[in-house]
Write an enzyme that holds these catalytic residues in place. Structure first.
Site, PDB file in Angstrom:
ATOM      1  N   ASN A   9       0.901  -0.968   0.198  1.00 12.14           N
ATOM      2  CA  ASN A   9      -0.098   0.154   0.012  1.00 12.14           C
ATOM      3  C   ASN A   9       0.951   1.271   0.202  1.00 12.14           C
ATOM      4  O   ASN A   9       1.674   1.669   1.336  1.00 12.14           O
ATOM      5  CB  ASN A   9      -0.768   0.025   1.235  1.00 12.14           C
ATOM      6  CG  ASN A   9      -1.947   1.166   1.314  1.00 12.14           C
ATOM      7  OD1 ASN A   9      -1.751   2.050   0.603  1.00 12.14           O
ATOM      8  ND2 ASN A   9      -2.333   1.326   2.443  1.00 12.14           N
ATOM      9  N   TRP A  10       1.039   1.986  -1.315  1.00 12.89           N
ATOM     10  CA  TRP A  10       1.985   2.943  -1.294  1.00 12.89           C
ATOM     11  C   TRP A  10       1.502   4.275  -0.512  1.00 12.89           C
ATOM     12  O   TRP A  10       2.199   4.914  -0.388  1.00 12.89           O
ATOM     13  CB  TRP A  10       2.320   3.239  -2.921  1.00 12.89           C
ATOM     14  CG  TRP A  10       3.074   2.091  -3.485  1.00 12.89           C
ATOM     15  CD1 TRP A  10       3.269   0.823  -2.992  1.00 12.89           C
ATOM     16  CD2 TRP A  10       3.558   2.312  -4.802  1.00 12.89           C
ATOM     17  NE1 TRP A  10       4.015   0.225  -4.051  1.00 12.89           N
ATOM     18  CE2 TRP A  10       4.303   0.945  -5.218  1.00 12.89           C
ATOM     19  CE3 TRP A  10       3.474   3.367  -5.803  1.00 12.89           C
ATOM     20  CZ2 TRP A  10       4.899   0.865  -6.294  1.00 12.89           C
ATOM     21  CZ3 TRP A  10       4.190   3.003  -6.958  1.00 12.89           C
ATOM     22  CH2 TRP A  10       4.856   1.832  -7.337  1.00 12.89           C
ATOM     23  N   LYS A  11       0.019   4.411  -0.390  1.00 13.63           N
ATOM     24  CA  LYS A  11      -0.410   5.380   0.358  1.00 13.63           C
ATOM     25  C   LYS A  11      -0.264   6.646  -0.495  1.00 13.63           C
ATOM     26  O   LYS A  11      -0.228   6.555  -1.718  1.00 13.63           O
ATOM     27  CB  LYS A  11       0.205   5.707   1.780  1.00 13.63           C
ATOM     28  CG  LYS A  11      -0.266   4.324   2.474  1.00 13.63           C
ATOM     29  CD  LYS A  11      -0.021   4.387   3.932  1.00 13.63           C
ATOM     30  CE  LYS A  11      -0.138   2.975   4.791  1.00 13.63           C
ATOM     31  NZ  LYS A  11       0.189   3.162   6.222  1.00 13.63           N
ATOM     32  N   HIS A  94      -9.617   1.536   4.649  1.00 18.81           N
ATOM     33  CA  HIS A  94      -8.065   1.665   5.511  1.00 18.81           C
ATOM     34  C   HIS A  94      -8.391   2.580   6.725  1.00 18.81           C
ATOM     35  O   HIS A  94      -9.278   3.531   6.317  1.00 18.81           O
ATOM     36  CB  HIS A  94      -7.192   2.129   4.397  1.00 18.81           C
ATOM     37  CG  HIS A  94      -5.860   1.989   5.018  1.00 18.81           C
ATOM     38  ND1 HIS A  94      -5.393   2.987   6.200  1.00 18.81           N
ATOM     39  CD2 HIS A  94      -4.817   1.072   4.837  1.00 18.81           C
ATOM     40  CE1 HIS A  94      -4.016   2.593   6.499  1.00 18.81           C
ATOM     41  NE2 HIS A  94      -3.723   1.391   5.782  1.00 18.81           N
ATOM     42  N   GLU A  96      -6.907   4.921   7.744  1.00 19.64           N
ATOM     43  CA  GLU A  96      -6.425   6.256   7.399  1.00 19.64           C
ATOM     44  C   GLU A  96      -7.612   6.949   6.799  1.00 19.64           C
ATOM     45  O   GLU A  96      -8.155   8.019   6.838  1.00 19.64           O
ATOM     46  CB  GLU A  96      -5.097   6.404   6.687  1.00 19.64           C
ATOM     47  CG  GLU A  96      -4.009   5.934   7.364  1.00 19.64           C
ATOM     48  CD  GLU A  96      -2.823   5.572   6.510  1.00 19.64           C
ATOM     49  OE1 GLU A  96      -2.735   5.399   5.446  1.00 19.64           O
ATOM     50  OE2 GLU A  96      -2.151   5.007   7.306  1.00 19.64           O
ATOM     51  N   GLU A 166      -5.462  -4.779  10.427  1.00 17.45           N
ATOM     52  CA  GLU A 166      -4.596  -3.731  10.654  1.00 17.45           C
ATOM     53  C   GLU A 166      -4.732  -3.134  12.128  1.00 17.45           C
ATOM     54  O   GLU A 166      -5.627  -2.136  11.989  1.00 17.45           O
ATOM     55  CB  GLU A 166      -4.446  -2.635   9.341  1.00 17.45           C
ATOM     56  CG  GLU A 166      -4.181  -3.536   8.007  1.00 17.45           C
ATOM     57  CD  GLU A 166      -3.514  -2.434   7.247  1.00 17.45           C
ATOM     58  OE1 GLU A 166      -2.245  -2.741   6.448  1.00 17.45           O
ATOM     59  OE2 GLU A 166      -3.930  -1.313   7.045  1.00 17.45           O
ATOM     60  N   GLY A 172       2.505   2.068  10.770  1.00 19.07           N
ATOM     61  CA  GLY A 172       3.636   3.213  10.905  1.00 19.07           C
ATOM     62  C   GLY A 172       4.275   3.647  11.792  1.00 19.07           C
ATOM     63  O   GLY A 172       5.044   4.576  12.276  1.00 19.07           O
ATOM     64  N   SER A 212       3.192  -2.105  10.199  1.00 19.75           N
ATOM     65  CA  SER A 212       4.751  -2.211  10.455  1.00 19.75           C
ATOM     66  C   SER A 212       5.322  -3.893  10.211  1.00 19.75           C
ATOM     67  O   SER A 212       6.388  -4.303  10.662  1.00 19.75           O
ATOM     68  CB  SER A 212       5.139  -2.155  11.768  1.00 19.75           C
ATOM     69  OG  SER A 212       4.769  -0.876  12.218  1.00 19.75           O
ATOM     70  N   GLY A 233       2.799  -1.435   4.258  1.00 17.19           N
ATOM     71  CA  GLY A 233       3.008   0.312   3.989  1.00 17.19           C
ATOM     72  C   GLY A 233       4.500   0.628   3.725  1.00 17.19           C
ATOM     73  O   GLY A 233       4.973   0.420   2.572  1.00 17.19           O
ATOM     74  N   GLY A 234       5.318   1.079   4.711  1.00 23.61           N
ATOM     75  CA  GLY A 234       6.388   1.585   4.406  1.00 23.61           C
ATOM     76  C   GLY A 234       7.405   0.852   3.937  1.00 23.61           C
ATOM     77  O   GLY A 234       8.129   1.293   2.808  1.00 23.61           O
TER      78      GLY A 234
END
Ligand code: 13P
Length: 249
Positions: A9-11, A94, A96, A166, A172, A212, A233-234
């Site tokens: 997930n590049w966000k 998500h 976010e 999640e 994150g 994470s 993510g990251g």
């Protein structure tokens, strides 16, 4: 046997040119994966990424969609637009988007039904906050999110859904859920699907863990019986992603 699915997930990262670069870095590293590999990218990166990965084992995913077919919904993107651009998977719900953009479980239900109607593979996110975990309502909360998201979805369609568990406190933060914590909730999610639809659907549906996840902790998480993949993510923005994809090599 459920095929493992590893999705990045590049966000809100990567301009279109950076996105092309990242594809060129990752493609040779993930080409022999026997997991299902998805790059979920910002809307503006969909076309360039689809061009870069054409003819490879990489699937292109979107980070959101709107549940109406077309019309006066400024700024939104429809399922047909995604399909016509080469998208096969789409993230919805998500934390976010729930948190910053006030998406509700009802919105997510409408998005899920639209994605299934159109033949996209939905990745439905759920998960509790730290406060909810400490209050002891994690299972109730996640079960509620799942039950509302799946309202009106048939048992056959439900098999095509990917659920991403999640925990918000692990996103994150570098603070991964332990493999035991993640397994316990993923199992509770599968049991919830079993109550709604029966054994066939519960055994077919895939449940990812996200929060994470990285090259160091992915093996332990992915070894758990109810964890069928990861939503990353990251670590999806760098070569490390390929190590997760190839966790079993
Ligand atoms: P991180 O891997 O950066 O914690 O993000 C997880 C996530 O939100 C994936 O959707």
């Amino acid at each position: 046997m459920r095929k493992k699915i590893i999705a990045g997930n590049w966000k809100m990262n990567m301009t279109p040119s950076e996105a092309r670069e990242l594809c060129r870095t990752l493609l040779p590293l993930v080409k022999d994966a026997d997991t299902e590999v998805v790059f979920c990218v910002p809307a503006i990166d969909i076309v360039p990424v689809a061009e870069e990965v054409k003819g490879t084992n990489i699937h292109v995913g979107a980070e959101n969609l709107y549940f109406e077919d077309k019309g006066a919904y400024t700024g939104e993107i429809s399922a047909d637009m995604l399909l016509d651009s080469g998208v096969t998977h789409v993230i919805m719900g998500h934390s976010e988007r729930r948190g910053y953009f006030h998406e509700t479980d009802e919105d997510i239900n409408r998005k899920l039904r639209k994605a299934l109607e159109k033949g996209l593979t939905p990745i439905v996110c759920c998960g509790e906050s730290l406060e909810q975990r400490e209050q002891g309502i994690c299972f109730d909360w996640v079960r509620m999110q799942i039950k509302i998201a799946f309202r009106g979805v048939s048992a056959e369609d439900a098999k095509r859904v990917v659920i991403a568990y999640e925990p918000i406190w692990a996103i994150g933060t570098g603070k991964t859920a332990t493999a035991e914590q993640a397994q316990e909730v993923c199992k509770a999610i599968r049991d919830c699907i079993r109550e709604l639809y029966g054994d066939d659907t519960a055994e077919a549906i895939r449940i990812q863990y996200g929060g994470s996840m990285n090259a160091g902790n992915c093996r332990e998480l992915l070894a758990k019986p109810d964890i069928d993949g990861g939503l990353i993510g990251g670590a999806s923005l760098k070569a490390e992603f390929a190590e997760i994809v190839n966790y079993n090599k």
